[in-house]
Design a protein around this motif. Structure first.
Motif, PDB file in Angstrom:
ATOM      1  N   GLY A 180      39.755  32.627  35.540  1.00 66.33           N
ATOM      2  CA  GLY A 180      38.462  32.308  36.213  1.00 66.33           C
ATOM      3  C   GLY A 180      38.647  31.942  37.657  1.00 66.33           C
ATOM      4  N   LEU A 181      37.786  32.793  38.307  1.00 65.27           N
ATOM      5  CA  LEU A 181      37.907  32.619  39.921  1.00 65.27           C
ATOM      6  C   LEU A 181      36.431  32.809  40.513  1.00 65.27           C
ATOM      7  CD1 LEU A 181      40.813  35.252  40.669  1.00 65.27           C
ATOM      8  CD2 LEU A 181      40.943  32.523  41.037  1.00 65.27           C
ATOM      9  N   TYR A 182      36.214  32.025  41.532  1.00 64.84           N
ATOM     10  CA  TYR A 182      34.823  32.647  42.090  1.00 64.84           C
ATOM     11  C   TYR A 182      35.146  32.485  43.416  1.00 64.84           C
ATOM     12  CZ  TYR A 182      34.322  27.288  43.333  1.00 64.84           C
ATOM     13  OH  TYR A 182      34.484  26.125  43.833  1.00 64.84           O
ATOM     14  N   ARG A 183      34.386  33.076  44.443  1.00 66.20           N
ATOM     15  CA  ARG A 183      34.385  33.422  45.816  1.00 66.20           C
ATOM     16  C   ARG A 183      33.609  32.161  46.535  1.00 66.20           C
ATOM     17  NH1 ARG A 183      33.067  39.186  48.414  1.00 66.20           N
ATOM     18  NH2 ARG A 183      30.927  38.457  47.553  1.00 66.20           N
ATOM     19  N   ASP A 184      34.282  31.570  47.227  1.00 67.71           N
ATOM     20  CA  ASP A 184      33.473  30.718  48.122  1.00 67.71           C
ATOM     21  C   ASP A 184      32.522  31.057  48.988  1.00 67.71           C
ATOM     22  OD1 ASP A 184      33.005  28.737  50.459  1.00 67.71           O
ATOM     23  OD2 ASP A 184      33.875  27.321  49.119  1.00 67.71           O
ATOM     24  N   ALA A 229      44.538  37.139  44.314  1.00 72.31           N
ATOM     25  CA  ALA A 229      45.010  35.823  43.595  1.00 72.31           C
ATOM     26  C   ALA A 229      45.255  36.098  42.262  1.00 72.31           C
ATOM     27  CB  ALA A 229      43.803  34.923  43.863  1.00 72.31           C
ATOM     28  N   ALA A 230      44.528  37.022  41.472  1.00 74.09           N
ATOM     29  CA  ALA A 230      44.684  37.064  40.182  1.00 74.09           C
ATOM     30  C   ALA A 230      46.140  37.699  39.939  1.00 74.09           C
ATOM     31  CB  ALA A 230      43.426  37.727  39.496  1.00 74.09           C
ATOM     32  N   GLN A 243      36.805  33.067  50.073  1.00 73.15           N
ATOM     33  CA  GLN A 243      38.218  32.954  49.516  1.00 73.15           C
ATOM     34  C   GLN A 243      38.098  32.476  48.270  1.00 73.15           C
ATOM     35  OE1 GLN A 243      41.184  33.611  51.184  1.00 73.15           O
ATOM     36  NE2 GLN A 243      39.461  34.401  52.670  1.00 73.15           N
ATOM     37  N   PRO A 244      39.085  32.890  47.319  1.00 73.91           N
ATOM     38  CA  PRO A 244      38.765  32.810  46.021  1.00 73.91           C
ATOM     39  C   PRO A 244      39.449  31.175  45.572  1.00 73.91           C
ATOM     40  CG  PRO A 244      40.820  33.848  46.563  1.00 73.91           C
ATOM     41  CD  PRO A 244      40.140  33.752  47.682  1.00 73.91           C
ATOM     42  N   VAL A 245      38.495  30.770  44.629  1.00 71.56           N
ATOM     43  CA  VAL A 245      38.691  29.281  43.964  1.00 71.56           C
ATOM     44  C   VAL A 245      38.874  29.549  42.667  1.00 71.56           C
ATOM     45  CG1 VAL A 245      37.784  27.070  43.700  1.00 71.56           C
ATOM     46  CG2 VAL A 245      37.345  28.249  46.073  1.00 71.56           C
ATOM     47  N   ALA A 246      40.231  29.134  42.177  1.00 73.95           N
ATOM     48  CA  ALA A 246      40.616  28.970  40.608  1.00 73.95           C
ATOM     49  C   ALA A 246      39.829  27.813  39.923  1.00 73.95           C
ATOM     50  CB  ALA A 246      41.997  29.002  40.420  1.00 73.95           C
TER      51      ALA A 246
END
Length: 207
Positions: free
Chosen positions: A99-103, A140-141, A108-111
């Protein structure tokens, strides 16, 4: 390395996905279909070994899958529809989720969630995300998979931007990227141009 799948069926279905008039149900079905077609190419180098079988006519040795087992790992949430489609081809594969989303400000990715098969280190991993835009989330993943012990990873995307490809090639030169199309660029908001919009919103109808 980037492999673009230029098969006419893939290109036709991706064009339908690009169309702003394509509805949620059809978009979701197309994403699953394209993912299956991409999987044919991404899994081209799976190992085979002769297995002794008896046909209705005679006995013989015939090729069957061997070597490492498979894992499909979806980057949530849009990657789910891709793994669902690929499971039609390899139903015995284990499935993981990152689970990642982009700020929206920093891009930038946030887990926020990670769940992988316990034996991920013993499997060939196919990481799915429909859009390779900035490349931050995918990179990141991939790093999370490597930290968990994964050694053989392929990244499967429907569309990619050159900027995202450059990030993966810089951060993870050992990871092959399999895509249906490489588009022109990213816009100022980090969206792929010409692209197909926000894949997650179009898959789940959350515009």
């Amino acid at each position: 390395m980037v492999t673009a799948v230029t098969h006419p069926l893939v290109q036709h279905k991706v064009s339908l996905m690009r169309d702003v008039h394509t509805g949620v149900k059809e978009f979701r079905e197309l994403a699953a279909e394209v993912s299956m077609l991409l999987a044919y190419e991404a899994m081209r180098d799976l190992d085979l070994s002769p297995t002794h079988l008896t046909t209705p006519i005679q006995e013989g040795d015939f090729p069957m899958l061997s070597g490492k087992k498979l894992a499909l790992v979806a980057i949530l949430r849009a990657g789910l529809v891709m793994t669902d489609g690929i499971l039609n081809l390899v139903p015995a594969a284990k499935v993981g989720h990152i689970g990642l989303y982009r700020d929206p400000q920093t891009l930038q990715p946030v887990a926020y969630y990670n769940k992988l098969p316990a034996d991920i280190a013993e499997r060939r991993v196919f990481l799915t995300d429909p859009m390779l835009a900035t490349g931050g989330s995918a990179s990141a993943a991939i790093q999370f998979l490597k930290d968990a012990g994964a050694q053989t990873i392929k990244l499967m995307c429907i569309l990619a931007a050159p900027e995202g490809i450059a990030v993966i090639e810089r951060d993870h030169p050992d990871v092959e990227i399999v895509v249906a199309a490489v588009d022109e660029k990213l816009n100022d908001h980090g969206y792929i141009v010409p692209g197909l919009g926000d894949a997650g919103d179009r898959i789940y109808g959350t515009k």
